[in-house]
Structures are given as C-alpha cells and as structure tokens.
Design a protein around this motif. Structure first.
Motif, short mmCIF file in Angstrom:
data_model
loop_
_atom_site.label_atom_id
_atom_site.label_comp_id
_atom_site.label_asym_id
_atom_site.label_seq_id
_atom_site.Cartn_x
_atom_site.Cartn_y
_atom_site.Cartn_z
N GLU A 1 -3.49 -7.86 3.92
CA GLU A 1 -3.66 -6.71 4.81
C GLU A 1 -2.97 -5.45 4.28
OE1 GLU A 1 -0.79 -6.53 8.40
OE2 GLU A 1 -1.29 -8.65 8.17
N LEU A 2 -1.99 -5.60 3.40
CA LEU A 2 -1.30 -4.44 2.85
C LEU A 2 -2.20 -3.65 1.91
CD1 LEU A 2 2.25 -5.89 2.10
CD2 LEU A 2 1.50 -4.58 4.09
N SER A 3 -3.28 -4.25 1.46
CA SER A 3 -4.22 -3.58 0.55
C SER A 3 -5.47 -3.09 1.27
CB SER A 3 -4.61 -4.53 -0.59
OG SER A 3 -3.49 -4.89 -1.37
N GLU A 4 -5.42 -3.00 2.60
CA GLU A 4 -6.56 -2.56 3.39
C GLU A 4 -6.27 -1.22 4.03
OE1 GLU A 4 -6.96 -5.72 6.18
OE2 GLU A 4 -7.71 -7.18 4.70
N TRP A 5 -7.33 -0.50 4.37
CA TRP A 5 -7.19 0.78 5.08
C TRP A 5 -8.24 0.86 6.18
CZ3 TRP A 5 -9.38 0.36 0.25
CH2 TRP A 5 -10.70 0.80 0.11
N GLU A 6 -7.93 1.72 7.17
CA GLU A 6 -8.84 1.95 8.28
C GLU A 6 -8.99 3.46 8.47
OE1 GLU A 6 -7.22 0.09 11.72
OE2 GLU A 6 -6.74 -1.78 10.67
N VAL A 7 -10.23 3.91 8.56
CA VAL A 7 -10.51 5.32 8.82
C VAL A 7 -10.88 5.47 10.29
CG1 VAL A 7 -11.94 7.31 8.24
CG2 VAL A 7 -11.28 5.68 6.44
N GLY A 8 -10.02 6.12 11.05
CA GLY A 8 -10.27 6.34 12.47
C GLY A 8 -10.87 7.71 12.72
N GLY A 9 -10.96 8.07 13.98
CA GLY A 9 -11.54 9.35 14.33
C GLY A 9 -10.72 10.52 13.86
N GLU A 10 -9.39 10.39 13.90
CA GLU A 10 -8.51 11.50 13.55
C GLU A 10 -7.61 11.23 12.35
OE1 GLU A 10 -6.29 12.64 16.95
OE2 GLU A 10 -8.02 13.36 18.08
N SER A 11 -7.41 9.95 12.03
CA SER A 11 -6.45 9.65 10.97
C SER A 11 -6.86 8.43 10.17
CB SER A 11 -5.05 9.43 11.56
OG SER A 11 -5.04 8.29 12.40
N VAL A 12 -6.17 8.23 9.07
CA VAL A 12 -6.36 7.07 8.20
C VAL A 12 -5.09 6.24 8.25
CG1 VAL A 12 -6.72 6.28 5.83
CG2 VAL A 12 -7.91 8.32 6.66
N ARG A 13 -5.28 4.95 8.47
CA ARG A 13 -4.15 4.01 8.37
C ARG A 13 -4.26 3.35 7.01
NH1 ARG A 13 -2.80 -1.36 9.03
NH2 ARG A 13 -0.74 -1.77 9.96
N LEU A 14 -3.34 3.71 6.13
CA LEU A 14 -3.38 3.30 4.73
C LEU A 14 -2.37 2.20 4.50
CD1 LEU A 14 -4.68 4.23 1.95
CD2 LEU A 14 -2.55 5.51 1.61
N GLY A 15 -2.84 1.00 4.16
CA GLY A 15 -1.93 -0.10 3.86
C GLY A 15 -0.99 0.25 2.73
#
Length: 296
Positions: free
Chosen positions: A53-67
C-alpha cells in the motif's frame, strides 16, 4: 545490525513500536549511502518493500494521497497534471534507476535540506500522514522539518502517505547542480500559484539548515498581485515586482559554504531562480493557467 521485514503495514507499526530505533528503508537511495559510508549504523533496519500500500496513490476530488514509497518515475508518468511541481522535481532526481526506486517518503524521513521533493511539497502546502500503534495524525509540511536532518516524527511513528492538493494553477521547480544528473542540489526553488485563494507559495532547498519557504517574498507578492489587480487582468508582472520578489527570496536563505557552492552563490542563485520561475508560472497563468482558476 538486525534486519526486520514486515509483510503488512500493521506488522510494520508493531515492529516500530517494539524497536523505536529501527530505521525504515524502502527505496534505500538515502539510507544505503549513509550505511555504505559508515555514517550510520542502526541497530535495526526495517525493510518496507513488502508493504504494497505504500506504493499506491489515490486521486480525489481536491487532493492526491501519495503513498510514501510511490517511485518518482510514477509521479512523473501518472501525476504530472495533478502535481506538476512535484513531477518537475522528480525529473531532477539522480538517475532513472534511482527514480524507479526512490520516493517522497524517503526524502521526508531523511529530512536533508537538499532533498529534491521538499521545495515542491512546501510550495504545494502538503500534509504528511504518519502513524504508530497509538494512532494516525497529519503534520502540515511547514511543521515537519525541525532541524538539520530532523523531522517531527515520534520515535514509534512511520510515514504512511503525503496529502497534496491538486494544482489549481501553474507550478514550477528549478534546481542548480554541479552537473546535469546524479547530483545533490547546490540549491533549489519551487513555486506554486494558487488562484483559488489568490496566493503564491514557495519552497527553498539546500540553502538553509532545513527546507524553508520565502514567506516575506510570498507576502510581498501576494499583496502586489492583489493591489495591482494582476489576478483579474492577467497583466505581465512588472520588472520591479519581480526584482523585489527575487531579492526577498534570496534573503530567506541561510546557507553555508561547502564543496558544492558558497553561501553567497546560493543566495544569488535562489534569487535568479525565484525571478525566473515566477515569470514562467505567471506566463502560464496568463494563458492556460487562468482556465484552471475558472474551473476551481
């Protein structure tokens, strides 16, 4: 030196709680250099390579959660639109091999003032997500760097991710090095325009004991752009404003003389980079950048 190899995030947190002195390693591009040169000899080395999971990212409506372990090469390839400043900084990191291994979490954990990601993270106003068996917290990037190669992590905490707002305006990054690749920054500068709030943020690397923002320069520029109606008109920023911004950015530095450059040169170079990156971002804002403001 004992080697710990957790297979999940929960195992990693438990191991860190049991061995607070354990040094985490993911890409290893900073830690292994220190170990190889015998600058560091930790009692425990914790390999996080199996924590997917540390090598994954999520693109949300306002921000990016970068592992924490997302490689720089993936930021360049997949997140250029959302995180343009960080993508540009990623281009300057060492070599393709290191860009395929190293990630932002390593830069943050090491907290070297010369870390390439820091100016872009400061300019973007990132938050660092850290966790221990006691719980999770998010540390504003402005509060993360506490001294030379020191950060705000508690002994039992690990960096899990970085939260970065998606760019709503142009961002730029500039770095001075003694050669074009495989080089530690002599100094670096990042800038991000935030048209939604009509503000500008900056980040300076390798020109002070910690990565810093040029806050006086930001305050001056924010006032000048607002009072002059530049955000609405899109007029070219006057040379006098750009010059003052550059001088204030250079004044924010507190550099040293070392084998890579003198303190005087670093201040001068930061001023040049501040003026140039301001010009580049503003020209982009006057064109495509103003469309981003309307869509925000």
């Amino acid at each position: 030196m004992d080697f710990l190899r957790p297979s999940s995030w929960e195992e990693a947190l438990a191991a860190k709680a049991e061995h607070p002195s354990a040094v985490p390693i993911a890409g290893g591009t900073d830690v292994m250099v220190e170990i190889n040169f015998d600058h560091r000899r930790p009692e425990y080395l914790m390999d996080l390579g199996r924590v997917a999971e540390l090598s994954e990212w999520e693109v949300g409506g306002e921000s990016v959660r970068l592992g924490a372990s997302v490689p720089y090469s993936r930021i360049m390839e997949h997140l250029r639109a959302e995180l343009p400043g960080l993508a540009l900084a990623s281009h300057t990191v060492a070599s393709p091999q290191i860009r395929n291994r190293g990630g932002v979490g390593g830069n943050l954990g090491t907290a070297s003032p010369a870390g390439d990601a820091h100016p872009a993270l400061l300019a973007a106003g990132a938050e660092v997500e850290v966790e221990s068996v006691r719980g999770t917290r998010r540390i504003p990037i402005d509060e993360f760097y506490t001294g030379v190669k020191r950060n705000a992590l508690a002994p039992d905490e690990l960096i899990r991710a970085v939260h970065i707002k998606k760019a709503d305006g142009p961002q730029q990054y500039s770095k001075v090095g003694t050669r074009n690749a495989m080089v530690i920054a002599v100094c670096a500068f990042g800038i991000a325009l935030h048209p939604g709030t009509r503000t500008v943020r900056t980040g300076i690397g390798s020109a002070a004991p910690t990565p810093v923002r040029a806050k006086a320069a930001e305050e001056f520029l924010n006032a000048a752009l607002e009072e002059g109606g530049f955000w609405d008109s899109g007029r070219i920023i006057t040379p006098s404003i750009a010059k003052q911004f550059a001088e204030l950015a250079a004044a924010a530095c507190n550099p040293i003389d070392d084998v890579r450059g003198t303190a005087r040169y670093r201040r001068h170079a930061v001023g040049i980079m501040a003026r140039r990156t301001l010009g580049w971002t503003w020209e982009q804002y006057r064109g495509t950048g103003r469309t981003l403001e309307g869509a925000a």
